[in-house]
Design a protein around this motif. Structure first.
Motif, mmCIF file in Angstrom:
data_model
loop_
_atom_site.group_PDB
_atom_site.id
_atom_site.type_symbol
_atom_site.label_atom_id
_atom_site.label_comp_id
_atom_site.label_asym_id
_atom_site.label_seq_id
_atom_site.Cartn_x
_atom_site.Cartn_y
_atom_site.Cartn_z
ATOM 1 N N UNK A 104 13.952 27.987 40.666
ATOM 2 C CA UNK A 104 13.360 27.877 41.998
ATOM 3 C C UNK A 104 13.686 29.141 42.779
ATOM 4 N N UNK A 105 13.360 29.166 44.036
ATOM 5 C CA UNK A 105 13.542 30.376 44.840
ATOM 6 C C UNK A 105 15.004 30.704 45.086
ATOM 7 N N UNK A 106 15.910 29.757 44.840
ATOM 8 C CA UNK A 106 17.328 30.004 45.101
ATOM 9 C C UNK A 106 17.932 30.980 44.107
ATOM 10 N N UNK A 107 17.343 31.097 42.932
ATOM 11 C CA UNK A 107 17.878 31.998 41.919
ATOM 12 C C UNK A 107 19.071 31.449 41.182
ATOM 13 N N UNK A 108 19.405 30.176 41.391
ATOM 14 C CA UNK A 108 20.621 29.619 40.801
ATOM 15 C C UNK A 108 20.588 29.626 39.283
ATOM 16 N N UNK A 109 19.436 29.347 38.698
ATOM 17 C CA UNK A 109 19.347 29.291 37.241
ATOM 18 C C UNK A 109 18.960 30.629 36.623
ATOM 19 N N UNK A 126 10.445 29.271 30.716
ATOM 20 C CA UNK A 126 10.788 29.229 32.138
ATOM 21 C C UNK A 126 9.666 28.521 32.891
ATOM 22 N N UNK A 127 10.039 27.523 33.667
ATOM 23 C CA UNK A 127 9.104 26.828 34.548
ATOM 24 C C UNK A 127 9.586 27.037 35.980
ATOM 25 N N UNK A 174 5.836 27.961 41.497
ATOM 26 C CA UNK A 174 4.516 28.304 40.959
ATOM 27 C C UNK A 174 3.597 27.095 41.094
ATOM 28 N N UNK A 175 2.560 27.181 41.916
ATOM 29 C CA UNK A 175 1.680 26.020 42.080
ATOM 30 C C UNK A 175 0.942 25.643 40.801
#
Length: 653
Positions: free
Chosen positions: A42-47, A63-64, A68-69
């Motif tokens: 996600x946008x957090x970049x955690x993964x 990667x999902x 991404x809509x």
């Protein structure tokens, strides 16, 4: 396609004992699990940090992105299928940015059902401790900079057994909060096993920074701290995270490489002028009526050879000496070269590689009458290049020089002076066309290049490059004072007395405050370079590093950096994970294997799966496939980091 079956009895245990040693049903009726990791970001970049480690080890992954809509929905059909009655899991592990990043609860429900059915493990890249992760609410939440964390005995007995235990959290800048996280404790009654623990900053009882929750038929590793791939603590833990998530069996290969080349051995190197802020003979400009700027050249002596041999013995590490025999001939004149006498007496203590006879520039014919220099051109504007014969002579004459003196040299290895012959921007945008045939005629299979300019391996005719990482200990500095003076000139603003290069190139260079002349080397330069070298070492990167002979004399300024790298590494890593220090040919081959594997992954031409305790892999003919097993027992590959791993070009069964 070349189909291979990689069989190892240890796989039965490594994959969670889900498959009995004597299956009651045929192996081809057993469930299938693809050797591929699902990474949800996600946008957090955690993964993203874990995705970077998967890429570094060459682990197939999908990667999902939740932002991404057009992304696929995480449904039962996306995760698995039924192949003629045989259950088929499309992923062997799942990485999420948190314990529940989905807005649609149906996606988490489908994921958990999939994990239960196939015994697939889940990594939560960054969570805030809560009962949902098997933990109490945190006792501390805030910056973790400088925290001294430790792996638990259970973690060290499992997938993190390649480490000794301490995991220090970086504190690079006291003025910047670098890592945010939370410390908690297991929830009473929860089946939660701590993996990483630490006391809260300021004191207090140790708590949990990471742990494994086993519940509802699933296993979930929760990380209570944010991370990025450049942080030392994550670099230490990353391989273990991948190993735990995959159960230790996956397509991929992990090594920590460190080879150090010492260039220009037997040559003198020019010396930086702190007064002129330039290097005499190279870029010093003399004002009209003023005397030229001069400095004494830098060249190792016999005492430096003794120091190098003793340092190697103390540190159990071998340096690669990239030699220029012509430099010794010039120094000897009609007598003997004391440096050559000392090095030849201790020649078997080192590895040696060809650096050409005289360090001649082997690209275009340079025109030094203007600054910066340019390529000499002919009457029609055509670039004039050094001839094939001259290149071949520089290569072969240096090999002959070594053989006469009993120095063992692999003729397939070469590093040209300044990586010349290869393209160099902006003056020479193309390789010397005479380079490839000269290298082929000399039997050169590997030639060094500058990784700061060309990080990717490429072909020069039949020869492959081996990019080398420069260590920012300057070739024209032998003392700490010279190094600090040049460092300040290059990296400080004009207002601070520097060159202002950092101001002119803000996208690539950051201006720093001037370093103290007396303390700047030890306080700033050494830790910065140690960190930079370790970043390469801990990223599965076989590219070597290089310094110069000038750095092994005077104050011998290369050694503090190498001392720091080796001490930091060996303090963190167990004996089962030694540094891999190979010569040019072996490193070039390792990089070629990894590059070919990555190309095949990108092209979608490889796949693998586990069924009935057997690893199956397929790929283009001739492709070497990497496999890692989570146990040191067995015969496949070689032991490393508590498991076994290797590359296989053909079937094992």
């Amino acid at each position: 396609m070349n189909h291979r079956r990689l069989i190892a009895g240890a796989l039965i245990v490594l994959c969670g004992a889900a498959v009995p040693a004597a299956p009651a049903v045929a192996a081809d009726a057993q469930p299938i699990t693809d050797l591929r990791v699902l990474a949800v970001t996600d946008a957090s970049g955690a993964s993203d940090a874990i995705v970077a480690q998967l890429a570094a080890e060459g682990v197939p992954h999908t990667v999902v992105s939740l932002t991404d809509p057009g992304r696929p929905a995480i449904t039962a059909a996306f995760l698995a299928s039924d192949d003629a009655g045989v259950p088929h899991a499309r992923f062997q592990a799942v990485v999420l940015p948190s314990e529940n990043p989905f807005t649609d609860p149906a996606e988490l429900t489908a994921l958990h059902a999939f994990e239960r059915q196939f015994g697939v493990r889940q990594v939560d890249s960054y969570v805030y401790p809560s009962p949902a992760t098997g933990q109490n609410w945190p006792s501390y939440a805030g910056p973790l900079d400088g925290t001294a964390a430790s792996l638990t005995p259970a973690a060290l007995a499992g997938p993190f057994g390649y480490l000794r235990g301490p995991v220090p959290f970086e504190d690079v800048s006291p003025s910047v909060q670098e890592t945010w996280g939370a410390i908690s404790s297991p929830l009473p009654g929860a089946q939660f096993e701590p993996v990483l623990t630490a006391a809260a900053p300021g004191g207090g009882a140790p708590g949990v920074l990471a742990g494994i929750l086993t519940a509802d038929g699933r296993s979930e590793l929760a990380l209570n701290f944010a991370a990025n791939p450049a942080q030392r603590q994550f670099q230490l833990l990353a391989h273990g995270i991948v190993g735990w998530a995959t159960g230790g069996t996956y397509l991929g290969h992990y090594r920590n490489y460190l080879s150090v080349h010492v260039d220009d051995v037997f040559l003198p190197d020019s010396r930086w002028s702190p007064a002129g802020h330039c290097t005499p003979g190279e870029d010093c400009v003399t004002a009209p009526g003023q005397p030229p700027v001069t400095t004494a050249e830098i060249r190792m002596g016999p005492a430096d050879v003794g120091t190098a041999i003793a340092w190697q013995a103390t540190h159990a590490f071998t340096l690669d000496l990239l030699y220029n025999g012509g430099g010794s001939d010039e120094a000897a004149g009609t007598g003997q070269d004391p440096l050559a006498v000392a090095l030849l007496a201790g020649r078997n203590a080192f590895r040696w590689a060809n650096h050409t006879l005289d360090h001649a520039f082997l690209g275009c014919v340079p025109d030094y009458t203007i600054r910066p220099w340019r390529c000499t051109t002919g009457p029609g504007g055509e670039v004039q290049y050094v001839s094939e014969a001259d290149i071949a002579s520089q290569v072969s004459a240096n090999i002959a020089w070594a053989r006469v003196r009993g120095i063992l040299v692999d003729p397939s290895e070469l590093v040209t002076g300044e990586h010349s012959g290869l393209r160099i921007l902006p003056q020479q945008p193309a390789d010397n066309p005479n380079l490839a045939p000269a290298l082929a005629a000399a039997g050169v299979r590997w030639t060094g290049s500058d990784a700061s300019r060309e990080p990717a391996q490429r072909a020069i005719g039949d020869t492959l490059t081996l990019p080398r990482h420069p260590v920012n200990i300057f070739y024209n500095a032998a003392t700490q004072a010279e190094e600090v003076s040049e460092y300040n000139w290059l990296y400080t603003s004009r207002a601070d007395g520097g060159s202002g290069i950092c101001e002119d190139n803000p996208a690539t260079t950051t201006c720093i405050a001037p370093l103290d002349q007396a303390t700047g080397f030890a306080a700033q330069i050494v830790p910065t370079e140690v960190s930079g070298v370790l970043a390469h070492v801990l990223s599965n990167d076989p590219r070597p590093h290089f310094v110069h002979q000038s750095n092994l004399t005077g104050d011998r300024i290369a050694y503090p950096v190498l001392d720091g790298v080796l001490a930091t590494y060996r303090t963190a890593f167990a004996d089962n994970t030694p540094l891999v220090s190979d010569r040019i040919a072996d490193l070039g081959a390792a990089l070629a294997r990894a590059t070919a594997w990555q190309s095949a992954l990108t092209g979608g031409t490889v796949s693998g799966y586990l069924q009935g305790g057997i690893v199956h892999a397929s790929g283009p003919d001739g492709l070497e496939i990497p496999l890692t097993l989570g146990s040191a027992d067995g015969t496949f590959g070689t032991p490393y980091a508590g498991g076994r791993s290797g590359w296989q070009a053909g079937p094992l069964a």
